[in-house]
Design a protein around this motif. Structure first.
Motif, PDB file in Angstrom:
ATOM      1  N   SER A  45      -9.242   7.232  34.728  1.00 46.85           N
ATOM      2  CA  SER A  45      -8.811   6.212  35.457  1.00 46.85           C
ATOM      3  C   SER A  45      -8.372   6.589  36.947  1.00 46.85           C
ATOM      4  N   SER A  62      -4.344   7.886  37.489  1.00 48.00           N
ATOM      5  CA  SER A  62      -4.190   9.029  37.060  1.00 48.00           C
ATOM      6  C   SER A  62      -4.600   9.967  37.838  1.00 48.00           C
ATOM      7  N   THR A 106      -1.042  14.453  32.709  1.00 48.83           N
ATOM      8  CA  THR A 106      -0.986  13.198  32.276  1.00 48.83           C
ATOM      9  C   THR A 106      -1.153  12.964  30.719  1.00 48.83           C
ATOM     10  N   GLN A 107      -0.501  12.036  30.355  1.00 50.18           N
ATOM     11  CA  GLN A 107      -0.095  11.753  28.814  1.00 50.18           C
ATOM     12  C   GLN A 107      -0.046  10.336  28.683  1.00 50.18           C
ATOM     13  N   ILE A 108      -1.135   9.767  28.133  1.00 50.30           N
ATOM     14  CA  ILE A 108      -1.021   8.265  27.871  1.00 50.30           C
ATOM     15  C   ILE A 108      -1.362   7.890  26.477  1.00 50.30           C
ATOM     16  N   GLU A 109      -0.703   6.981  25.940  1.00 53.78           N
ATOM     17  CA  GLU A 109      -0.715   6.530  24.558  1.00 53.78           C
ATOM     18  C   GLU A 109      -1.832   5.540  24.290  1.00 53.78           C
ATOM     19  N   SER A 110      -3.286   6.328  24.288  1.00 56.53           N
ATOM     20  CA  SER A 110      -4.291   5.654  24.348  1.00 56.53           C
ATOM     21  C   SER A 110      -5.176   6.656  23.692  1.00 56.53           C
ATOM     22  N   LYS A 140      -4.156  10.231  25.246  1.00 51.78           N
ATOM     23  CA  LYS A 140      -4.900  10.275  26.259  1.00 51.78           C
ATOM     24  C   LYS A 140      -4.527  11.461  27.318  1.00 51.78           C
TER      25      LYS A 140
END
Length: 325
Positions: A239, A242, A229-233, A188
């Motif tokens: 959000s 973020s 931003t770098q989100i494992e999803s 994400k």
């Protein structure tokens, strides 16, 4: 004339179509959406053609192959700005700038005066910086629209349907290709677009931070794209956390961003394999071009070139996976 299908009209699919046209192929592109838009993760990209900065965290092929991108986009007629990248860090994070310099190449060190000469609106904000002159950036949405129009003028047919493999096919569907590539995952990324008449930047600026890194990419008409931003999803929910991190980091870069207009907030999930490197996977007459992660505009041209060479010349290029399952 050889016929080929392309599934997906994001940045990967359009790059593949352009390479096929250059080889004289008759091309049909299938995508349920009639035009590039917010349905695709390419729409939310930063458009930084910054292979050397990416080398801070990415593998060597990203740096090497990413150097093809700026010239390729220029040859397609897209507007590419070649003024490089600025990298800065707040006083308490000075070590981050030293660490970044050790892990990257082809940068020049700047003192406060040198930084002010390149970006006058940052005068007095930082006492040192890095300038990476060999990098560039573009406006992703304009580049996608331009390439799509150029392909149509060159005879490419666009069909507003999902499509299916039939003969030589290039599957460039991103996360939608998990029906064939089960180890794809979503990463994400969230972004914001601000408008300000109180600050001007000529090139992308990266603000280093151990937890909340930021890049700011200038666009036309006083617009600035914020990202990192770098989100494992693979969810696509925006959000609060973020967005707060992005806006706080932008304010730390320059207080004028505190008075900026918040124009847009966007989010999408980028397709990535477990090693964060792309793959070219062949299944029969279908070649999957996927896993570009956060490097769609940077690596799309090189991956497209290699995929088309594999189909037309029988080569086995880098990132090649035969009969992937």
């Amino acid at each position: 004339m050889r016929q080929a299908r392309v599934l997906g009209a994001g940045v990967a699919g359009l790059c593949v179509a352009a390479e096929l046209v250059a080889r004289g192929c008759e091309v049909t592109v299938f995508d349920p959406a009639p035009r590039p838009g917010p349905h695709g993760c390419s729409w939310w990209a930063g458009g930084m053609l910054a292979p050397f900065c990416e080398g801070e965290a990415a593998e060597e092929p990203v740096v090497r192959l990413g150097q093809e991108a700026a010239g390729w986009w220029e040859r397609q007629g897209a507007a590419v700005d070649r003024r490089g990248t600025i990298v800065v860090a707040l006083g308490r994070d000075r070590r981050e700038l030293d660490r970044f310099a050790r892990r990257t190449e082809r940068h020049k060190r700047l003192d406060a005066e040198g930084l002010a000469a390149l970006e006058p609106d940052l005068i007095g904000r930082f006492d040192r910086a890095l300038h990476v002159p060999g990098e560039a950036h573009l406006a992703p949405r304009a580049a996608l629209a331009h390439l799509r129009d150029r392909l149509e003028r060159n005879g490419v047919a666009f069909v507003a349907e999902p499509g299916h493999p039939d003969g030589l096919t290039f599957d460039c569907r991103g996360l939608a290709a998990r029906d064939m590539l089960p180890d794809l995952r979503g990463v994400k990324g969230e972004m914001a677009i601000l408008r300000s008449a109180d600050i001007r930047l000529s090139r992308p600026v990266r603000l280093l931070h151990p937890r909340f890194p930021l890049y700011v990419v200038p666009r036309a008409e006083g617009l600035f794209m914020l990202g990192a931003t770098q989100i494992e999803s693979d969810d696509r929910h925006r959000s609060v956390r973020s967005v707060l991190e992005l806006l706080s980091a932008a304010y730390a870069l320059h207080p004028a961003f505190g008075e900026a207009e918040l124009v847009e907030i966007g989010v999408d999930a980028r397709p990535a394999f477990p090693d964060n490197l792309p793959r070219l996977c062949r299944q029969g007459q279908t070649i999957h071009v996927n896993g570009l992660f956060r490097h769609g505009f940077l690596l799309g041209p090189a991956l497209a070139r290699m995929a088309v060479e594999a189909a037309c010349e029988g080569t086995k290029p880098e990132f090649w996976h035969e009969d992937h399952d």
